[in-house]
Design a protein around this motif. Structure first.
Motif, PDB file in Angstrom:
ATOM      1  N   CYS A 152      46.323   0.003  16.853  1.00  0.00           N
ATOM      2  CA  CYS A 152      46.256   1.375  16.376  1.00  0.00           C
ATOM      3  C   CYS A 152      45.102   2.090  17.065  1.00  0.00           C
ATOM      4  N   ALA A 153      45.347   3.344  17.447  1.00  0.00           N
ATOM      5  CA  ALA A 153      44.291   4.204  17.992  1.00  0.00           C
ATOM      6  C   ALA A 153      44.457   5.556  17.321  1.00  0.00           C
ATOM      7  N   TRP A 186      48.044   6.854  16.704  1.00  0.00           N
ATOM      8  CA  TRP A 186      48.930   6.278  17.712  1.00  0.00           C
ATOM      9  C   TRP A 186      49.127   4.781  17.503  1.00  0.00           C
ATOM     10  N   THR A 187      50.331   4.302  17.798  1.00  0.00           N
ATOM     11  CA  THR A 187      50.597   2.876  17.958  1.00  0.00           C
ATOM     12  C   THR A 187      50.631   2.582  19.443  1.00  0.00           C
ATOM     13  N   ILE A 188      49.771   1.659  19.861  1.00  0.00           N
ATOM     14  CA  ILE A 188      49.640   1.302  21.274  1.00  0.00           C
ATOM     15  C   ILE A 188      50.223  -0.102  21.462  1.00  0.00           C
ATOM     16  N   ARG A 189      51.119  -0.240  22.428  1.00  0.00           N
ATOM     17  CA  ARG A 189      51.763  -1.533  22.703  1.00  0.00           C
ATOM     18  C   ARG A 189      51.275  -2.089  24.034  1.00  0.00           C
ATOM     19  N   ASN A 190      50.872  -3.341  24.008  1.00  0.00           N
ATOM     20  CA  ASN A 190      50.496  -4.044  25.232  1.00  0.00           C
ATOM     21  C   ASN A 190      51.717  -4.832  25.694  1.00  0.00           C
ATOM     22  N   GLY A 191      52.350  -4.354  26.755  1.00  0.00           N
ATOM     23  CA  GLY A 191      53.608  -4.958  27.193  1.00  0.00           C
ATOM     24  C   GLY A 191      53.473  -6.117  28.142  1.00  0.00           C
ATOM     25  N   GLN A 192      52.307  -6.278  28.750  1.00  0.00           N
ATOM     26  CA  GLN A 192      52.071  -7.354  29.714  1.00  0.00           C
ATOM     27  C   GLN A 192      53.192  -7.455  30.748  1.00  0.00           C
ATOM     28  N   ALA A 237      53.590   4.082  23.937  1.00  0.00           N
ATOM     29  CA  ALA A 237      52.899   4.482  22.708  1.00  0.00           C
ATOM     30  C   ALA A 237      53.810   5.369  21.874  1.00  0.00           C
ATOM     31  N   THR A 238      53.641   5.285  20.562  1.00  0.00           N
ATOM     32  CA  THR A 238      54.363   6.174  19.657  1.00  0.00           C
ATOM     33  C   THR A 238      53.378   6.817  18.692  1.00  0.00           C
ATOM     34  N   ALA A 239      53.728   8.018  18.229  1.00  0.00           N
ATOM     35  CA  ALA A 239      52.888   8.750  17.278  1.00  0.00           C
ATOM     36  C   ALA A 239      53.391   8.479  15.866  1.00  0.00           C
ATOM     37  N   GLU A 240      52.484   8.097  14.972  1.00  0.00           N
ATOM     38  CA  GLU A 240      52.871   7.799  13.596  1.00  0.00           C
ATOM     39  C   GLU A 240      52.636   8.968  12.647  1.00  0.00           C
ATOM     40  N   GLU A 241      52.088  10.059  13.179  1.00  0.00           N
ATOM     41  CA  GLU A 241      51.915  11.300  12.424  1.00  0.00           C
ATOM     42  C   GLU A 241      51.807  12.426  13.441  1.00  0.00           C
ATOM     43  N   PRO A 242      51.927  13.677  13.016  1.00  0.00           N
ATOM     44  CA  PRO A 242      51.829  14.779  13.989  1.00  0.00           C
ATOM     45  C   PRO A 242      50.515  14.738  14.767  1.00  0.00           C
ATOM     46  N   VAL A 243      50.593  15.028  16.047  1.00  0.00           N
ATOM     47  CA  VAL A 243      49.411  14.981  16.915  1.00  0.00           C
ATOM     48  C   VAL A 243      49.299  16.287  17.699  1.00  0.00           C
ATOM     49  N   VAL A 244      48.070  16.600  18.101  1.00  0.00           N
ATOM     50  CA  VAL A 244      47.837  17.801  18.910  1.00  0.00           C
ATOM     51  C   VAL A 244      47.098  17.467  20.204  1.00  0.00           C
ATOM     52  N   GLU A 302      45.992   8.038  25.618  1.00  0.00           N
ATOM     53  CA  GLU A 302      45.854   7.827  27.062  1.00  0.00           C
ATOM     54  C   GLU A 302      44.705   6.873  27.359  1.00  0.00           C
ATOM     55  N   ASP A 303      43.555   7.077  26.705  1.00  0.00           N
ATOM     56  CA  ASP A 303      42.396   6.215  26.931  1.00  0.00           C
ATOM     57  C   ASP A 303      42.694   4.778  26.509  1.00  0.00           C
ATOM     58  N   ALA A 304      43.390   4.611  25.386  1.00  0.00           N
ATOM     59  CA  ALA A 304      43.694   3.264  24.886  1.00  0.00           C
ATOM     60  C   ALA A 304      44.634   2.523  25.830  1.00  0.00           C
ATOM     61  N   MET A 305      45.611   3.230  26.372  1.00  0.00           N
ATOM     62  CA  MET A 305      46.537   2.571  27.304  1.00  0.00           C
ATOM     63  C   MET A 305      45.848   2.221  28.612  1.00  0.00           C
ATOM     64  N   ARG A 306      45.028   3.121  29.102  1.00  0.00           N
ATOM     65  CA  ARG A 306      44.316   2.805  30.355  1.00  0.00           C
ATOM     66  C   ARG A 306      43.333   1.661  30.152  1.00  0.00           C
ATOM     67  N   ALA A 307      42.784   1.539  28.950  1.00  0.00           N
ATOM     68  CA  ALA A 307      41.820   0.462  28.674  1.00  0.00           C
ATOM     69  C   ALA A 307      42.449  -0.918  28.755  1.00  0.00           C
ATOM     70  N   ILE A 308      43.772  -1.009  28.556  1.00  0.00           N
ATOM     71  CA  ILE A 308      44.447  -2.311  28.668  1.00  0.00           C
ATOM     72  C   ILE A 308      45.232  -2.420  29.977  1.00  0.00           C
ATOM     73  N   GLY A 309      44.916  -1.528  30.910  1.00  0.00           N
ATOM     74  CA  GLY A 309      45.508  -1.604  32.244  1.00  0.00           C
ATOM     75  C   GLY A 309      46.907  -1.046  32.356  1.00  0.00           C
ATOM     76  N   GLN A 310      47.303  -0.174  31.422  1.00  0.00           N
ATOM     77  CA  GLN A 310      48.627   0.432  31.465  1.00  0.00           C
ATOM     78  C   GLN A 310      48.513   1.928  31.728  1.00  0.00           C
ATOM     79  N   SER A 311      49.391   2.421  32.564  1.00  0.00           N
ATOM     80  CA  SER A 311      49.465   3.861  32.769  1.00  0.00           C
ATOM     81  C   SER A 311      50.061   4.508  31.521  1.00  0.00           C
ATOM     82  N   PRO A 312      49.579   5.674  31.120  1.00  0.00           N
ATOM     83  CA  PRO A 312      50.097   6.311  29.908  1.00  0.00           C
ATOM     84  C   PRO A 312      51.607   6.498  29.927  1.00  0.00           C
TER      85      PRO A 312
END
Length: 238
Positions: free
Chosen positions: A22-23, A26-32, A41-48, A54-64
């Motif tokens: 969780c970020a 957001w739900t962040i998935r590490n697909g390896q 990634a999926t949004a679990e509530e409205p986002v703006v 984006e930062d969380a996905m890049r932190a695990i080596g995945q492009s957003p």
């Protein structure tokens, strides 16, 4: 009655990412390396704002990469405004298992087997389903693989797993020279028999909107279109 929310949960449950985090909203998935379905990634509530995801996905080596599900028009507009491109609109189909267990499967036509045989892994490999996706299959809980034969030769394979009463079929692959011979139909019917034997009430499948033969197959077998999604990929990947 199966809801779209239950359907989306079954995707995660039957084709699981290596890690889910969780970020914020957001739900962040590490697909390896296992593909978009386990990496978006999926949004679990409205986002703006997209920055946290984006930062969380890049932190695990995945492009957003984002999955936009049915009803998430505001998220879709936000991603579009930020330059994200639509990829792979996908249809989600579902049917009661008894829709596909009404016809006996001919002898030596299709088998439920776990673990997959080498020939099944070879068929998947020919379709671009390699070790990273095989690892996804092994992570699922209640699962099987299906081997189909035609004219006494291996013809196709698929993977199925169950989550909360929904058996979802993934990685359907038929050898090119064995196509248009009913192989995929018998794969789906065998998956339905296995699903019924393991307590599932419904069987589900995903296919891209652009795959006309697959859409026709599932509709012809009595599946109903329940929901769908598409991905939005980062501007840096376009």
């Amino acid at each position: 009655m199966i809801t779209p929310g239950a359907f989306y949960a079954a995707i995660d449950g039957t084709w699981p990412a290596a890690e889910i985090m969780c970020a914020g909203p957001w739900t962040i998935r590490n697909g390896q390396g296992g593909g978009k379905r386990v990496s978006a990634a999926t949004a679990e509530e409205p986002v703006v704002d997209l920055t946290q995801a984006e930062d969380a996905m890049r932190a695990i080596g995945q492009s957003p990469l984002f999955m936009v599900r049915q009803g998430e028009e505001a998220l879709d507009r936000l991603l579009d405004t930020n330059g994200y491109t639509v990829v792979d609109p996908t249809n989600g189909y579902i049917a009661p298992v008894d829709k596909l267990t009404d016809v006996p499967i001919p002898r030596v036509t299709a088998f439920a087997i776990w673990e997959p045989l080498a020939i099944m892994e070879d068929i998947w490999a020919k379709g671009g389903i390699g070790p990273a996706r095989l690892a996804i299959m092994h992570r699922a809980k209640t699962k099987t693989a299906i081997l189909a034969r035609h004219n006494d030769k291996p013809a196709g394979t698929a993977f199925a797993a169950i989550h909360d009463g929904i058996a979802m079929v993934h990685a359907v692959e038929v050898l090119p020279h064995q196509r248009r011979r009913g192989v995929a139909q018998w794969i789906m019917r065998r998956a339905a028999f296995w699903a019924a034997e393991n307590g599932a009430s419904h069987i589900a499948v995903l296919t891209t909107a652009a795959n006309t033969p697959a859409n026709a197959l599932y509709q012809g077998l009595g599946f109903t279109h329940l929901c769908g999604y598409h991905y939005r990929t980062a501007p840096e990947n376009t």
